[in-house]
Enzyme design. Sequence first.
Site, PDB file in Angstrom:
ATOM      1  N   ASP A 131       6.301  24.550  83.369  1.00  0.00           N
ATOM      2  CA  ASP A 131       7.415  24.873  83.655  1.00  0.00           C
ATOM      3  C   ASP A 131       7.980  24.308  85.037  1.00  0.00           C
ATOM      4  O   ASP A 131       7.279  23.911  85.763  1.00  0.00           O
ATOM      5  CB  ASP A 131       7.378  26.794  83.452  1.00  0.00           C
ATOM      6  CG  ASP A 131       7.896  27.495  84.153  1.00  0.00           C
ATOM      7  OD1 ASP A 131       8.547  27.697  82.378  1.00  0.00           O
ATOM      8  OD2 ASP A 131       8.689  27.753  85.072  1.00  0.00           O
ATOM      9  N   SER A 132       9.394  24.280  84.922  1.00  0.00           N
ATOM     10  CA  SER A 132       9.803  24.633  86.432  1.00  0.00           C
ATOM     11  C   SER A 132      11.207  25.095  86.989  1.00  0.00           C
ATOM     12  O   SER A 132      11.316  26.590  85.699  1.00  0.00           O
ATOM     13  CB  SER A 132      10.899  22.878  86.409  1.00  0.00           C
ATOM     14  OG  SER A 132      10.796  22.280  85.844  1.00  0.00           O
TER      15      SER A 132
END
Length: 198
Positions: A74-75
């Site tokens: 995830d970012s």
Amino acid sequence: MTLILASQSASRRAMLTAAGVPHRAMAAGVDEEAMKLALRGEGHDARALADALAELKAIKLSRRFPTELVLGCDSTVVLEDGTMIDKTTTRDESRAQLQAIRGQRHRLFSAAVICQAGEPVWRHIDVAKMHMRDYSDAFIEGYLDAEWPAIGGCVGGYRIEGLGAQLFARIEGSHFTILGLPLLPLLDYLRVRGVMPA
């Protein structure tokens, strides 16, 4: 042993393929927006949020495939004042976001967690510092003409591997991290586990 990527992200799949990592990609089946709201409500900052969401995705698929290594990613993006910015859902939202963040710096956190048998066995969080240039409203319109709706699913409203590169004056950090995966630390771990040759 194979690697399962708990994502349908084209950029993450392309990075793994280009690096020669044998893998298959599957949707994690996580209500990401609901989880993000809940975690923010618990006080997670951008770094912790990226880590928690990556872990959640990996755990969910790892329970279905307990003998495999499952990679969740995830970012998140956070402005210098601590404001987190999200994916946009309309062109108007994207325009407003690009106007609001131009000329500013932000940090992009990219988290990766590997789970096996429903438990985390490895994690890495990397950060890139992104310095946006003071682009014009006319540039934004041309950019959106070319990139919308593809950037709707991108945190921060850019794909650095494309025209999004033109939004920046300077970048500090790994290109892989900006694309959504701290690839080099991941490769190190996969070599330790025998997925990749040492």
